[in-house]
Design an enzyme around this catalytic site. Sequence first.
Site, PDB file in Angstrom:
ATOM      1  N   HIS A  79      -6.374  -6.424   5.218  1.00  0.00           N
ATOM      2  CA  HIS A  79      -5.257  -5.552   4.668  1.00  0.00           C
ATOM      3  C   HIS A  79      -3.978  -5.321   5.580  1.00  0.00           C
ATOM      4  CE1 HIS A  79      -4.051  -2.295   2.039  1.00  0.00           C
ATOM      5  NE2 HIS A  79      -3.782  -1.693   3.057  1.00  0.00           N
ATOM      6  N   ARG A 164       0.348  11.962  -5.747  1.00  0.00           N
ATOM      7  CA  ARG A 164       0.897  12.028  -4.312  1.00  0.00           C
ATOM      8  C   ARG A 164       2.251  11.893  -4.305  1.00  0.00           C
ATOM      9  NH1 ARG A 164      -2.734   8.744  -1.031  1.00  0.00           N
ATOM     10  NH2 ARG A 164      -1.031   8.975   0.746  1.00  0.00           N
ATOM     11  N   SER A 179      -7.267   6.699   0.944  1.00  0.00           N
ATOM     12  CA  SER A 179      -6.886   6.031  -0.140  1.00  0.00           C
ATOM     13  C   SER A 179      -6.956   4.242   0.290  1.00  0.00           C
ATOM     14  CB  SER A 179      -5.261   6.192  -0.246  1.00  0.00           C
ATOM     15  OG  SER A 179      -4.639   5.203  -1.199  1.00  0.00           O
ATOM     16  N   LYS A 183     -10.253   1.561  -1.590  1.00  0.00           N
ATOM     17  CA  LYS A 183     -10.007   0.290  -2.177  1.00  0.00           C
ATOM     18  C   LYS A 183     -10.664  -0.775  -1.698  1.00  0.00           C
ATOM     19  CE  LYS A 183      -5.281   0.909  -2.367  1.00  0.00           C
ATOM     20  NZ  LYS A 183      -4.706   2.246  -2.568  1.00  0.00           N
TER      21      LYS A 183
END
Length: 421
Positions: A79, A164, A179, A183
């Site tokens: 990521h 947000r 967050s 995921k």
Amino acid sequence: MSVILDAIETKKLGGTLSEETIREFVEGYTAGSTPDYQMSALLMAIFIQGMDYGETLALTRAMAESGERHSFPDCVDKHSTGGVGDKVSLTSLPIVAACGAPVAKLSGRGLGATGGTIDKLEAIPGFSATLSRERFERQVEEIGLAIVEAGELAPADKAIYALRDATGTVDSLPLIGSSIVSKKAATGAGRLLYDVKRGSGAFMKTTEEARDLADLLVRLSENLGIRSSALISEMDNPLGSAIGNALEIRESVRLLKGEEVPADLAEMVRRVAVRLLELAGVEGPETAVEKAIRSGAAFEKLGDFVWAQGGDPNALENLPVSDPAREVLATRGGYIAIVHATGIGRAALALGAGRVKKSDRIDHGAGVEILAKTGDRVEEGDPIARLHGERAAERAAKLVMDAFELSGEPVEPPPAILDSL
Ligand code: URA
């Protein structure tokens, strides 16, 4: 008092939310029974008062479990927190898959000045980022590499993130950490590498901030059963020389074929691939990475993956880029001190390579090629960048010109990777 009002009161006074309260307000908001104004008040209280680690983990878990989940315990995933010219997924993942570490990846689209892997892949004619769950799992099994668009994973995060974005509560460490990891946990890969970008073109502006986020991401992931590690990488300058969807695929192809690419990109991709192979327990990862590139196996893996997802592997080496191409010239001689990633990202966006609103149509062939990198010497009149695309070309040229800072003294290019954990 309702759970949400109770949670607002507790957080407002600096108290700690229980795991049960967190689960209930996440469920209530995702189901639509909690109104935006109450959730906004709670998010602002969290933004101001913070969350301790236990609360952050509970929030991550509740959001991860709010929708569909996959399970790929033997797969690796990576990521990136997002950058300009970041084609590390497009390059490192075919390499590790060619080395025998399977990859199951769900990716996003770009918004604003940072690109998204799905947009880049869609520059390949025929490529589809939508596969059924069965086909996705079969492709991971058979080819060892599948990348699809993240659909209904962690719907609670999707709803909360949108709120947000509209309430000034994005830049909160516990909210960002939960967050991202929610995921990834829903994606289900058992081994995960975080590439946390630091610099003017990134979310985290300082190395300290990037390290805090990297620490949190790794700790949350490990507590959710994902073997993880993190790198902190430079994002004051764009990575490599190509910024824009088709341009970035072309540069990725050059790297995978063992051709010359800028040193920052070559180093970054190798370090990420080695780290992923270490997480997967592959012996001799450095040698394996070099062999995968030199033998052609990594490029072949890219072709197999593209073909499996409906794309034309023969198109990879010569994807069309948009006309008119125009060059930006140096207005004086000197050493390139920095190429501001934000300016280049905005120029690519203006040319049509990205979208300002989710509904904008992108031009896959548009973007910027950097012809002189930080540390290079240029003379007056030398081309320093090439622009592709028809939209807002004048504005893009000005943004690119302003992004280049020159020095009279020689400049040492920054290291691609600043830290690791
Ligand atoms: N990326 C995410 O997925 N979530 C955030 O909160 C910030 C960046």
